[in-house]
Design an enzyme around this catalytic site. Structure first.
Site, PDB file in Angstrom:
ATOM      1  N   TYR A  67      13.044  67.331  15.402  1.00  0.00           N
ATOM      2  CA  TYR A  67      12.569  65.975  14.407  1.00  0.00           C
ATOM      3  C   TYR A  67      14.214  65.651  13.613  1.00  0.00           C
ATOM      4  CZ  TYR A  67      12.715  70.372  10.060  1.00  0.00           C
ATOM      5  OH  TYR A  67      12.599  70.801   9.506  1.00  0.00           O
ATOM      6  N   GLU A  68      13.750  64.753  13.047  1.00  0.00           N
ATOM      7  CA  GLU A  68      14.701  64.044  12.050  1.00  0.00           C
ATOM      8  C   GLU A  68      15.565  63.074  12.997  1.00  0.00           C
ATOM      9  OE1 GLU A  68      13.095  63.445   8.734  1.00  0.00           O
ATOM     10  OE2 GLU A  68      15.011  61.950   9.810  1.00  0.00           O
ATOM     11  N   GLY A  69      14.815  62.939  14.934  1.00  0.00           N
ATOM     12  CA  GLY A  69      15.243  62.355  15.848  1.00  0.00           C
ATOM     13  C   GLY A  69      15.966  63.272  16.284  1.00  0.00           C
TER      14      GLY A  69
END
Ligand SMILES: Cc1cc2nc3c(=O)[nH]c(=O)nc-3n(C[C@H](O)[C@H](O)[C@H](O)COP(=O)(O)OP(=O)(O)OC[C@H]3O[C@@H](n4cnc5c(N)ncnc54)[C@H](O)[C@@H]3O)c2cc1C
Length: 593
Positions: free
Chosen positions: A440-442
């Protein structure tokens, strides 16, 4: 059993002895009040809170998880009371803007606190960390009225925040998102759409949940340039600013997932929910990046914190568990076996974990100081340089901390042998909790593309060249330092390798359009290894005078030597891989897979 103690001695070493953060804080008006005594007191209180309040809830949070019933989500037993205490003790406002009730503490201090949060209870950590990111975004981009309305309650911990980007058909490619915002006559908007995977989207910890939502206005251009940002609360603030009427946002379900069981991951349905524009129309993505850059470093710290918890638990176990005899002969004559820690392979594993953790802690503090300079310095040149450095190193920190964090948790599990695979020891929870941080978060693949594309190639390699020049400058200033002299040649080789590979990739990219995409992850690994070499050299330079804590400094030098001899050489093979280009990757036709 898993254990966690905040690594205070190492944190203070990095802050006070390696980087002299006190001198930086004293040089800027807004951080002048953060004296070394105050910083020490905050770190010690943070250690008590994370060790005493949050770590005891970690295992049970994993066993119980979150539960959804009729749109409401309950968090594991103990989370609600702990959140109340946590907020009452001021931890939700640590870095907040003092104009709205925050404490204005520097980021170089809070990165250490965030590492402790993740090390002690990463599921719990996500609720305040997402809220901090939302505050930062509102503070930077919202109107004065919205700031007055939301920031004090978010800082006080009465309300919490979320980040709503992902939709069922779009995660990485936000340009194709479908959520819509229709303007009303009173200046508000009706926001509709479905967001998935929203961390802390619904829970029972706070009186209200403030969603920052990406959506498109009716006249929006297509792609990422047509995205706007809205603040959409679960309960609309009433005339007194309290949580009032229920807004049109419902939690449809929560996800059942591999780890972070105590963190709710929600499907949120927005159905003409009332929201307000944050920043300018169609400028939502740059505004959201204020939050995402902050979150990226914080999620990096998830890898680091969990790696530290895994290391400490593995050291404990390796001292206690008796198996086999040392190659040097019996070390433990009172028993029929020696402790694991005598064996070379166990020591290799423990040292690898420790070298990743301590290198990571130094990088987190370095990036934290750059963030402080970017935010608080009144010298435009310093500010601009710090912003460039943050831009360059944020994707490295996020990806390298979390990749090495998972590696570290897996190694810690290995030290436990079969017991590492059994739930009650807690080592497999660290592995499961660390895994998501790579996604997550890219994803880390996307972080690597950000580094190689936006931060390296787009400006002709200038950010990388400036960084390399700073490392060389530091090396030349240390010419008289005997410890640094020992490592000057491999550090210079590492820097020259990064320089050469950077140049080679930019040249290759002119003829091979896919080479950057195909090389991004290996390039990020090389970048991380070279960066840690510099930071290990800086730590060893600071350890050399042995100021009153000989054992600690000696150990630092020993682990640093391990890093240079046993870990940095991976950079040479990565360089060879990167110089080989992308032919082998792109040759196979899609149908042949
Ligand atoms: C537990 C959990 C919590 C989350 N919390 C939040 C949250 O709070 N808010 C929120 O908005 N989202 C959240 N997310 C969503 C998360 O950020 C996305 O899952 C992530 O960004 C990846 O998007 P995706 O899953 O759609 O994968 P995709 O975008 O479909 O990507 C699939 C794979 O393709 C790769 N890829 C994609 N594009 C390219 C490209 N151009 N070049 C090379 N490779 C590419 C990716 O790296 C990945 O490996 C959460 C997810 C989970 C699982």
């Amino acid at each position: 059993m898993a254990v966690y103690k905040a690594p205070l001695r190492d944190m203070k070493f990095v802050l006070n002895e390696v980087f002299r953060a006190d001198q930086l804080w004293a040089s800027m008006p807004d951080t002048r009040e953060t004296t070394p005594d105050l910083a020490d007191a905050i770190l010690e209180e943070a250690a008590k809170t994370t060790e005493g309040l949050l770590f005891p809830l970690n295992r049970q949070g994993d066993e119980q998880g979150c539960h959804w019933h009729d749109g409401e989500v309950t968090t594991p037993d103990g989370f609600k009371d702990a959140y109340k205490t946590f907020a009452e003790n001021g931890w939700t406002s640590l870095t907040g803007n003092p104009e709205y009730g925050g404490q204005g503490m520097p980021k170089s201090l809070s990165v250490l606190f965030e590492e402790m949060l993740h090390g002690s209870n990463t599921s719990f950590a996500l609720y305040p960390i997402l809220t901090n990111g939302a505050c930062l975004c509102l503070d930077a981009h919202a109107s004065e009225e919205l700031k007055q309305q939301y920031l004090p309650r978010l800082y006080s911990g009465e309300w919490s925040g979320t980040m709503c980007l992902t939709e069922p058909h779009c995660g990485t490619d936000l340009g194709i998102l479908r959520s819509k915002a229709i303007p009303n006559d009173d200046g508000s908007y009706n926001v509709s759409g479905t967001k998935i995977f929203i961390t802390g989207g619904e829970h029972d910890l706070t009186d209200n949940i403030v969603h920052l939502v990406l959506a498109k206005l009716p006249d929006a251009p297509s792609g990422t340039k047509g995205i706007s940002l809205f603040v959409v609360p679960k309960y609309l603030p009433d005339a007194d600013g309290n949580a009032g009427e229920r807004n049109g946002v419902q939690c449809g379900s929560i996800e059942h997932k591999m780890g972070i069981q105590g963190s709710s991951t929600c499907v949120l349905n927005f159905d003409d929910a009332k929201g307000w524009l944050v920043g300018e129309p169609h400028q939502g993505l740059p505004a959201m990046f204020t939050m995402m850059n902050y979150e990226r470093l914080s999620i990096g710290l998830q890898g680091l914190g969990l790696g530290e918890a895994s290391y400490q638990s593995a050291v404990d176990y390796a001292r206690e568990r008796l198996q086999g005899r040392s190659a040097h002969g019996t070390q433990n004559p009172d028993s029929n076996a020696d402790p694991l820690i005598v064996h070379g392979d166990i020591r290799r594993m423990l040292l690898t974990m420790r070298a990743w953790n301590e290198g990571g802690r130094a990088l987190a503090s370095y990036v934290g100081m750059q963030l402080d300079m970017a935010k608080f310095s009144d010298d435009p040149e310093t500010q601009e340089k710090a912003e460039e450095r943050v831009a360059l190193l944020t994707p490295v920190a996020k990806a390298f901390f979390t990749d090495r964090g998972l590696d570290t948790c897996v190694i810690g599990q290995q030290v436990f042998g079969g017991h590492g695979y059994i739930r009650e020891w807690g080592m497999e929870q660290f592995v499961r909790d660390a895994r998501i941080a790579q996604i997550y978060e890219g994803t880390n693949g996307i972080q690597a593309l950000d580094l190689i594309g936006r931060k390296m190639a787009r400006n002709g390699g200038q950010f990388v060249q400036d960084y390399i020049a700073d490392i060389r400058q530091w090396l030349s200033e240390q010419a008289d330092n005997a410890v640094v002299r020992e490592f000057a040649a491999p550090l210079e080789r590492a820097v020259a390798t990064l320089e050469e590979v950077t140049h080679s990739l930019m040249t290759q990219a002119q003829e091979h359009p896919n080479v950057l995409n195909a090389s991004a992850v290996e390039y990020t690994d090389l970048f991380g290894l070279v960066t840690y070499a510099w930071l290990w050299a800086r730590m060893m330079a600071a350890a050399e005078p042995k100021s009153g804590d000989g054992d600690f400094h000696d150990a630092k030098l020993t682990v640093g030597r391990f890093y240079f001899q046993k870990m940095l050489p991976r950079a040479w093979s990565l360089a060879e891989q990167l110089q080989a280009g992308d032919d082998a990757i792109m040759a196979l036709g899609a149908e042949a897979f």
